[in-house]
Design a protein around this motif. Structure first.
Motif, PDB file in Angstrom:
ATOM      1  N   VAL A   1       0.833  -1.205   0.000  1.00 41.70           N
ATOM      2  CA  VAL A   1       0.000   0.000   0.000  1.00 41.70           C
ATOM      3  C   VAL A   1       0.873   1.263   0.000  1.00 41.70           C
ATOM      4  CG1 VAL A   1      -1.677   1.339   1.344  1.00 41.70           C
ATOM      5  CG2 VAL A   1      -1.933  -1.149   1.143  1.00 41.70           C
ATOM      6  N   LEU A   2       1.968   1.231   0.824  1.00 37.05           N
ATOM      7  CA  LEU A   2       2.861   2.386   0.893  1.00 37.05           C
ATOM      8  C   LEU A   2       3.508   2.679  -0.454  1.00 37.05           C
ATOM      9  CD1 LEU A   2       4.220   4.544   2.622  1.00 37.05           C
ATOM     10  CD2 LEU A   2       6.021   2.879   3.157  1.00 37.05           C
ATOM     11  N   SER A   3       3.962   1.615  -1.126  1.00 36.62           N
ATOM     12  CA  SER A   3       4.599   1.805  -2.430  1.00 36.62           C
ATOM     13  C   SER A   3       3.617   2.360  -3.449  1.00 36.62           C
ATOM     14  CB  SER A   3       5.197   0.487  -2.931  1.00 36.62           C
ATOM     15  OG  SER A   3       4.179  -0.487  -3.128  1.00 36.62           O
ATOM     16  N   TRP A   4       2.364   1.889  -3.407  1.00 36.96           N
ATOM     17  CA  TRP A   4       1.363   2.399  -4.344  1.00 36.96           C
ATOM     18  C   TRP A   4       1.023   3.870  -4.045  1.00 36.96           C
ATOM     19  CZ3 TRP A   4      -0.076   0.905  -8.892  1.00 36.96           C
ATOM     20  CH2 TRP A   4       0.075  -0.445  -9.259  1.00 36.96           C
ATOM     21  N   LEU A   5       1.005   4.189  -2.730  1.00 34.65           N
ATOM     22  CA  LEU A   5       0.745   5.581  -2.353  1.00 34.65           C
ATOM     23  C   LEU A   5       1.868   6.504  -2.827  1.00 34.65           C
ATOM     24  CD1 LEU A   5      -0.708   5.197   1.267  1.00 34.65           C
ATOM     25  CD2 LEU A   5      -1.929   5.943  -0.786  1.00 34.65           C
ATOM     26  N   LEU A   6       3.130   6.031  -2.712  1.00 35.86           N
ATOM     27  CA  LEU A   6       4.269   6.821  -3.173  1.00 35.86           C
ATOM     28  C   LEU A   6       4.210   7.026  -4.681  1.00 35.86           C
ATOM     29  CD1 LEU A   6       7.170   5.342  -1.004  1.00 35.86           C
ATOM     30  CD2 LEU A   6       6.143   7.622  -0.814  1.00 35.86           C
ATOM     31  N   VAL A   7       3.868   5.948  -5.404  1.00 34.55           N
ATOM     32  CA  VAL A   7       3.753   6.038  -6.859  1.00 34.55           C
ATOM     33  C   VAL A   7       2.639   7.002  -7.243  1.00 34.55           C
ATOM     34  CG1 VAL A   7       3.163   4.788  -8.964  1.00 34.55           C
ATOM     35  CG2 VAL A   7       4.735   3.775  -7.304  1.00 34.55           C
TER      36      VAL A   7
END
Length: 486
Positions: free
Chosen positions: A7-13
């Motif tokens: 989820v964090l990686s998708w939010l950063l992207v």
């Protein structure tokens, strides 16, 4: 835990692409040339994060909130001063030559004041003659001395100017000096700033470079004017920084810098004083408009002689004024056009105007230095040579040092001398100044200087240029891509 990182990686992207979209929208919404907008978009998309930071730092013209407010507040009083000046009818020109008329009409409408007559002008072609003349006028100063320079570098003859200035301050002359923070960085690390202040000189470091405020004001916005005004009656302006070329940038491998300055006596000095007053107020918040010129004594009484219009540009001044003035001057040419510049990175409109002039039969000559102190600008300039040569423009590469003179001569009648390079920074960004002169005698003097430059130059051969190596062409095109950003 895996779900959290996913989820964090998708939010950063998502955040990154929202940032990209926001900056892209900002690039598109601000009015700018299409090549400039495309260049910025490619930088933003090709260089992730770095491109975004670069745009936030250098992509928009931020004067800073405080300076922007001062610039807005100063115009009512400036407009009042100009309105009162119009009562001095004797200083305004009543006759303008046909070749100069379009440019002077543009300046009168946009700056709000017509051209002034009754000036005496002298061209100074060496730093030695300029400094000698300036020191002489400083020693005779009675009331005020005002100076603004991009670069002030101690050493050689420049120290004599500093000593003369401090002596003037000690005898009661009101002295104000404004120097660009980045250009005069080394000077502010010497003992001279404190010595000047101790002598009574008001010294201001303009547009201070501050890392903590990089996103609040554009850091590469520079005070690029070179002006000295004595007693509101004598002024100097042109391309020369306050440096001794024998000691300035000797390690750059380009030779000594070659400059041109104009000494002006008369009402035009007061107009330069008004520009200085505006710059001083924007930087310090202190208002000190010049006195109206003394109309009882004009240095040059001939009705048609030495008619001058002063053009100022930069934040707080009429937008695109210098660019419009250059375009108007080029389109006014009917017989001959000579331009000298150290940095040739013209806008598409200016490039088209120059090529069109050559194609309609005007004898167009551009003089540039053979060696340039800026690698990027040097290669970017070369990317324009092919189109200019194909149009019939004669390009001369000056080999006697770094030709730093900025001048334009139109039909041996209209002259432009000042601080403006033919590049994007001078045309749209920096604080610049140019004096335009409608006078055949002055034009003849300028023509002699430019013809001397040509005699010391090598003319670029179109056939030889067409056979240059392919790797040269690739590098030129690469830097041409970045030309809207230089």
């Amino acid at each position: 835990m895996t779900t959290f990182y996913t989820v964090l990686s998708w939010l950063l992207v998502l955040g990154y692409w929202l940032l990209i979209a926001g900056v892209t929208l900002r690039v598109l919404m601000i009015r700018r040339s299409v090549p400039s907008a495309m260049a910025w978009l490619l930088v933003i998309y090709i260089l992730p994060l770095v491109g975004i930071v670069a745009y936030l730092l250098f992509g928009e013209l931020h004067l800073g909130k405080r300076r922007a407010e001062r610039a807005k507040e100063m115009w009512p009083s400036t407009a009042t001063w100009l309105g009162e000046l119009k009562n001095c009818q004797s200083i305004f020109a009543t006759h303008i030559s046909p070749v100069s008329e379009p440019l002077f009409q543009l300046c009168a409408h946009r700056h709000g004041v017509p051209a002034v007559r009754g000036n005496h002008l002298q061209l100074l072609t060496t730093s030695e003659s300029t400094i000698k003349s300036l020191i002489h006028d400083i020693e005779l100063a009675e009331h005020s001395i005002e100076m603004v320079f991009y670069i002030w570098q101690s050493g050689g003859q420049v120290d004599n100017v500093a000593e003369a200035l401090m002596a003037a301050a000690r005898r009661g002359v009101h002295c104000r000096v404004m120097l660009d923070s980045a250009g005069s960085m080394h000077f502010f690390r010497t003992p001279y700033p404190e010595l000047m202040k101790s002598a009574g000189i008001e010294l201001v470091e303009a547009l201070k470079v501050n890392v903590l405020r990089v996103f609040l004001r554009r850091m590469d916005l520079r005070q690029h004017r070179k002006i000295a005004i004595i007693d509101n009656n004598i002024a100097y302006t042109g391309s020369m920084n306050m440096v001794d070329p024998r000691f300035f940038k000797q390690g750059a491998g380009v030779g000594q810098w070659i400059d041109l300055m104009a000494r002006i006596q008369g009402p035009a000095a007061t107009m330069l004083g008004l520009i200085y007053a505006c710059d001083w107020e924007i930087e310090t918040g202190k208002r000190q408009l010049p006195q109206a010129p003394d109309t009882s004594m004009l240095p040059f009484e001939e009705e048609d002689g030495h008619t001058v219009q002063v053009i100022a540009s930069g934040p707080g001044f009429p937008e695109e004024m210098i660019h419009q003035a250059l375009l108007t001057a080029v389109y006014s040419a009917r017989k001959r056009l000579i331009m000298t510049t150290p940095y040739l990175v013209p806008s598409d409109d200016l490039l088209h105007a120059i090529c069109t002039a050559a194609q309609r039969g005007v004898d167009v000559n551009i003089i540039v230095p053979k060696k340039n102190d800026s690698l990027m600008v040097g290669w970017a300039s070369r990317s324009f040579f092919s189109e200019l040569l194909e149009a019939g423009v004669k390009i001369h590469q000056f080999g006697g040092g770094l030709l730093h003179t900025k001048s334009v001569l139109v039909d041996d009648q209209l002259s432009l001398v000042g601080t403006v390079n033919l590049d994007i920074r001078s045309l749209w960004l920096n604080f610049e100044v140019t004096v335009t002169v409608d006078d055949r005698t002055f034009a003849e003097d300028l023509a002699c200087v430019q013809e001397d430059y040509i005699a010391r130059s090598t003319r670029l051969n179109p056939e030889e240029w067409a056979t240059r190596p392919m790797w040269n062409r690739i590098i030129e095109r690469l830097f041409y891509f970045f030309s809207p950003l230089l």
